[in-house]
Design a protein around this motif. Structure first.
Motif, short mmCIF file in Angstrom:
data_model
loop_
_atom_site.label_atom_id
_atom_site.label_comp_id
_atom_site.label_asym_id
_atom_site.label_seq_id
_atom_site.Cartn_x
_atom_site.Cartn_y
_atom_site.Cartn_z
N GLN A 34 -12.34 7.92 -9.57
CA GLN A 34 -12.11 7.02 -8.38
C GLN A 34 -13.58 6.44 -7.97
O GLN A 34 -13.49 4.97 -7.82
CB GLN A 34 -11.68 7.61 -7.17
N LEU A 35 -14.61 7.12 -8.24
CA LEU A 35 -15.77 6.24 -7.85
C LEU A 35 -16.10 5.19 -8.97
O LEU A 35 -16.59 3.81 -8.93
CB LEU A 35 -17.13 7.14 -7.98
N LYS A 36 -15.60 5.55 -10.40
CA LYS A 36 -15.74 4.53 -11.44
C LYS A 36 -15.04 3.13 -11.19
O LYS A 36 -15.23 2.16 -11.31
CB LYS A 36 -15.68 5.23 -12.96
N ALA A 37 -13.87 3.59 -10.69
CA ALA A 37 -12.72 2.52 -10.49
C ALA A 37 -13.40 1.72 -9.16
O ALA A 37 -13.25 0.41 -9.03
CB ALA A 37 -11.22 3.12 -9.95
N LYS A 38 -13.94 2.13 -8.48
CA LYS A 38 -14.62 1.56 -7.15
C LYS A 38 -15.48 0.65 -7.52
O LYS A 38 -15.68 -0.73 -7.17
CB LYS A 38 -15.21 2.59 -6.20
N GLU A 39 -16.38 0.73 -8.66
CA GLU A 39 -17.32 -0.01 -9.36
C GLU A 39 -16.59 -1.17 -9.78
O GLU A 39 -17.00 -2.50 -9.73
CB GLU A 39 -18.10 0.66 -10.23
N GLU A 71 -0.47 3.04 -23.28
CA GLU A 71 -1.59 2.58 -24.60
C GLU A 71 -2.65 1.99 -23.79
O GLU A 71 -3.79 2.18 -24.58
CB GLU A 71 -0.84 1.62 -25.34
N GLU A 72 -2.60 1.00 -22.77
CA GLU A 72 -3.60 0.29 -22.15
C GLU A 72 -4.58 1.34 -21.47
O GLU A 72 -5.83 1.26 -21.72
CB GLU A 72 -3.07 -0.63 -20.98
N VAL A 73 -4.04 2.40 -20.86
CA VAL A 73 -5.00 3.38 -20.25
C VAL A 73 -5.62 4.02 -21.48
O VAL A 73 -6.84 4.31 -21.32
CB VAL A 73 -4.08 4.35 -19.38
N ILE A 118 0.89 -1.32 0.06
CA ILE A 118 -0.01 0.15 0.05
C ILE A 118 0.72 1.20 0.08
O ILE A 118 0.55 2.31 -0.64
CB ILE A 118 -1.10 -0.08 1.21
N ASN A 119 1.97 1.31 0.58
CA ASN A 119 2.78 2.50 0.91
C ASN A 119 3.36 2.76 -0.63
O ASN A 119 4.02 3.86 -0.83
CB ASN A 119 3.92 2.24 1.68
N GLU A 120 3.39 1.70 -1.49
CA GLU A 120 4.01 2.02 -2.85
C GLU A 120 2.93 2.47 -3.91
O GLU A 120 3.15 2.75 -5.12
CB GLU A 120 4.38 0.57 -3.30
N LEU A 121 1.96 2.56 -3.24
CA LEU A 121 0.51 3.22 -4.12
C LEU A 121 0.88 4.66 -4.29
O LEU A 121 1.49 5.39 -3.49
CB LEU A 121 -0.99 2.88 -3.73
N PRO A 122 0.44 5.28 -5.70
CA PRO A 122 0.71 6.71 -5.86
C PRO A 122 0.00 7.39 -4.78
O PRO A 122 -0.88 7.01 -4.24
CB PRO A 122 0.15 6.75 -7.08
N THR A 123 0.41 8.62 -4.49
CA THR A 123 -0.04 9.37 -3.37
C THR A 123 -1.55 9.73 -3.61
O THR A 123 -2.27 9.75 -2.38
CB THR A 123 0.74 10.77 -3.09
N PHE A 124 -1.86 10.04 -4.73
CA PHE A 124 -3.42 10.39 -4.89
C PHE A 124 -4.28 9.09 -4.56
O PHE A 124 -5.45 9.53 -4.14
CB PHE A 124 -3.58 10.82 -6.26
N LEU A 125 -3.81 8.20 -4.48
CA LEU A 125 -4.64 6.90 -3.96
C LEU A 125 -4.41 6.81 -2.66
O LEU A 125 -5.54 6.38 -1.93
CB LEU A 125 -4.07 5.55 -4.62
N LYS A 185 -6.89 1.32 -14.93
CA LYS A 185 -6.90 2.17 -16.09
C LYS A 185 -7.55 3.46 -15.89
O LYS A 185 -7.28 4.32 -16.09
CB LYS A 185 -7.24 1.37 -17.29
N VAL A 186 -8.82 2.94 -15.13
CA VAL A 186 -9.56 4.40 -14.83
C VAL A 186 -8.81 5.22 -14.03
O VAL A 186 -9.04 6.52 -14.27
CB VAL A 186 -10.89 3.88 -14.30
N LEU A 187 -8.31 4.88 -12.99
CA LEU A 187 -7.56 5.61 -11.96
C LEU A 187 -6.26 6.56 -12.77
O LEU A 187 -6.10 7.55 -12.22
CB LEU A 187 -6.81 4.71 -10.80
N PHE A 188 -6.01 6.00 -13.74
CA PHE A 188 -4.58 6.58 -14.44
C PHE A 188 -5.22 7.33 -15.50
O PHE A 188 -4.24 8.08 -16.28
CB PHE A 188 -3.59 5.61 -14.99
N LEU A 189 -6.44 7.62 -15.94
CA LEU A 189 -6.88 8.42 -16.81
C LEU A 189 -6.66 9.96 -16.61
O LEU A 189 -6.74 10.39 -15.56
CB LEU A 189 -8.26 8.47 -17.11
#
Length: 85
Positions: free
Chosen positions: A64-69, A34-36, A3-10, A81-85
């Motif tokens: 983030q709400l969409k990623a949650k889904e 490209e995948e994103v 978890i500590n390696e996740l991007p700060t915004f997450l 992918k959604v989170l990195f848009l």
């Protein structure tokens, strides 16, 4: 990934729970640029991005709400992918 390696915004997300962050950590790799970009043509993603043009803060929350889904149905790669848009 830890978890500590996740991007700060997450790590500082007010939307995603610790359990959801843990699910993201299960991913073996992050999506490529490209995948994103490949999900931009999905209708629901286009609608979301267009709805918040010029309002990055609100767009970020809704992404983030969409990623949650996706996390709820264990579509972890799609959530990333959604989170990195």
């Amino acid at each position: 990934m830890h978890i500590n390696e996740l991007p700060t915004f997450l790590r500082s997300s007010q939307v995603l729970t610790m359990d959801e962050l843990a699910l993201l950590c299960e991913s073996e790799r992050l999506p490529t640029d490209e995948e994103v970009e490949s999900i931009r043509d999905h209708t629901d993603i286009q609608d979301l991005l267009n709805a918040f043009l010029g309002d990055d803060s609100t767009k970020e929350i809704h992404l983030q709400l969409k990623a949650k889904e996706y996390l709820k149905i264990r579509e972890i790669d799609m959530a990333w992918k959604v989170l990195f848009l």
